[in-house]
Design a protein around this motif. Structure first.
Motif, PDB file in Angstrom:
ATOM      1  N   HIS A  51     -15.232 -12.616 -11.416  1.00  0.00           N
ATOM      2  CA  HIS A  51     -14.510 -13.608 -10.628  1.00  0.00           C
ATOM      3  C   HIS A  51     -15.280 -13.978  -9.363  1.00  0.00           C
ATOM      4  O   HIS A  51     -15.314 -15.138  -8.962  1.00  0.00           O
ATOM      5  CB  HIS A  51     -13.118 -13.090 -10.264  1.00  0.00           C
ATOM      6  N   ARG A  52     -15.906 -12.998  -8.734  1.00  0.00           N
ATOM      7  CA  ARG A  52     -16.678 -13.256  -7.521  1.00  0.00           C
ATOM      8  C   ARG A  52     -18.117 -13.691  -7.818  1.00  0.00           C
ATOM      9  O   ARG A  52     -18.885 -13.941  -6.903  1.00  0.00           O
ATOM     10  CB  ARG A  52     -16.699 -12.017  -6.642  1.00  0.00           C
ATOM     11  N   GLN A  53     -18.481 -13.731  -9.081  1.00  0.00           N
ATOM     12  CA  GLN A  53     -19.801 -14.148  -9.550  1.00  0.00           C
ATOM     13  C   GLN A  53     -20.908 -13.314  -8.912  1.00  0.00           C
ATOM     14  O   GLN A  53     -21.943 -13.819  -8.503  1.00  0.00           O
ATOM     15  CB  GLN A  53     -20.011 -15.629  -9.295  1.00  0.00           C
ATOM     16  N   LEU A  54     -20.685 -12.006  -8.819  1.00  0.00           N
ATOM     17  CA  LEU A  54     -21.670 -11.121  -8.222  1.00  0.00           C
ATOM     18  C   LEU A  54     -22.879 -10.900  -9.125  1.00  0.00           C
ATOM     19  O   LEU A  54     -23.980 -10.678  -8.634  1.00  0.00           O
ATOM     20  CB  LEU A  54     -21.025  -9.777  -7.878  1.00  0.00           C
ATOM     21  N   ILE A  55     -22.671 -10.973 -10.433  1.00  0.00           N
ATOM     22  CA  ILE A  55     -23.784 -10.750 -11.358  1.00  0.00           C
ATOM     23  C   ILE A  55     -24.836 -11.844 -11.192  1.00  0.00           C
ATOM     24  O   ILE A  55     -26.032 -11.565 -11.112  1.00  0.00           O
ATOM     25  CB  ILE A  55     -23.276 -10.663 -12.809  1.00  0.00           C
ATOM     26  N   LEU A  77     -13.568  -2.734 -12.993  1.00  0.00           N
ATOM     27  CA  LEU A  77     -14.125  -3.594 -11.955  1.00  0.00           C
ATOM     28  C   LEU A  77     -14.783  -4.859 -12.498  1.00  0.00           C
ATOM     29  O   LEU A  77     -15.062  -5.780 -11.730  1.00  0.00           O
ATOM     30  CB  LEU A  77     -15.140  -2.817 -11.119  1.00  0.00           C
ATOM     31  N   ILE A  78     -15.021  -4.934 -13.789  1.00  0.00           N
ATOM     32  CA  ILE A  78     -15.717  -6.083 -14.373  1.00  0.00           C
ATOM     33  C   ILE A  78     -15.002  -7.411 -14.106  1.00  0.00           C
ATOM     34  O   ILE A  78     -15.661  -8.391 -13.741  1.00  0.00           O
ATOM     35  CB  ILE A  78     -15.974  -5.854 -15.874  1.00  0.00           C
ATOM     36  N   PRO A  79     -13.670  -7.523 -14.252  1.00  0.00           N
ATOM     37  CA  PRO A  79     -13.042  -8.823 -13.971  1.00  0.00           C
ATOM     38  C   PRO A  79     -13.258  -9.310 -12.539  1.00  0.00           C
ATOM     39  O   PRO A  79     -13.530 -10.492 -12.320  1.00  0.00           O
ATOM     40  CB  PRO A  79     -11.550  -8.567 -14.243  1.00  0.00           C
ATOM     41  N   GLY A  80     -13.175  -8.424 -11.551  1.00  0.00           N
ATOM     42  CA  GLY A  80     -13.413  -8.814 -10.166  1.00  0.00           C
ATOM     43  C   GLY A  80     -14.855  -9.205  -9.929  1.00  0.00           C
ATOM     44  O   GLY A  80     -15.143 -10.151  -9.185  1.00  0.00           O
ATOM     45  N   ILE A  81     -15.772  -8.496 -10.565  1.00  0.00           N
ATOM     46  CA  ILE A  81     -17.188  -8.822 -10.426  1.00  0.00           C
ATOM     47  C   ILE A  81     -17.471 -10.195 -11.015  1.00  0.00           C
ATOM     48  O   ILE A  81     -18.187 -11.006 -10.423  1.00  0.00           O
ATOM     49  CB  ILE A  81     -18.050  -7.738 -11.104  1.00  0.00           C
TER      50      ILE A  81
END
Length: 123
Positions: A101-105, A95-99
């Motif tokens: 990409h969406r700049q959730l961090i 899930l890290i690439p999607g996180i």
């Protein structure tokens, strides 16, 4: 088994991915993937350098952070079944690439800092 995999994987790849299917968009995606891998490697090197720098400059802080991190890992390993732990780690890594990409961090970090700043202003 490893020798068989080493021999059979290239043959299987030639059946799945034909040589004529490679386009310029695939080349761009491959280049981006290589850049991400290189950036991840640089990030890991930076973390290691920071840890060694912390160990030399602030050994007590290094000991405290290391102890907390290792205690957390030991607690998780003790409380969670090994198969479930492997599943959670694999799920998180996938899930890290999607996180990213969406700049959730950065969004979560911003919400935490806003909460912390508002909490400090109240006191």
């Amino acid at each position: 088994i490893i020798v068989l995999i080493d021999l059979l994987v290239p043959i299987g790849i030639h059946f799945i991915f034909k040589d004529g299917n490679w386009t310029s968009s695939n080349d761009v995606e491959y280049t981006k993937l290589c850049e991400h891998i290189a950036n991840f490697e640089q990030y890991i090197k930076y973390i290691c350098e920071y840890a060694f720098k912390m160990r030399e400059e602030r050994p007590k802080m290094y000991l405290m952070v290391g102890s907390i991190f290792l205690t957390f890992i030991a607690l998780c390993s003790q409380r969670i079944d090994n198969l479930s732990l492997c599943y959670l780690i694999a799920l998180t890594v996938s899930l890290i690439p999607g996180i990213c990409h969406r700049q959730l961090i950065s969004l979560v970090r911003q919400h935490i800092s806003n909460f912390w700043n508002n909490k400090i202003k109240i006191h």
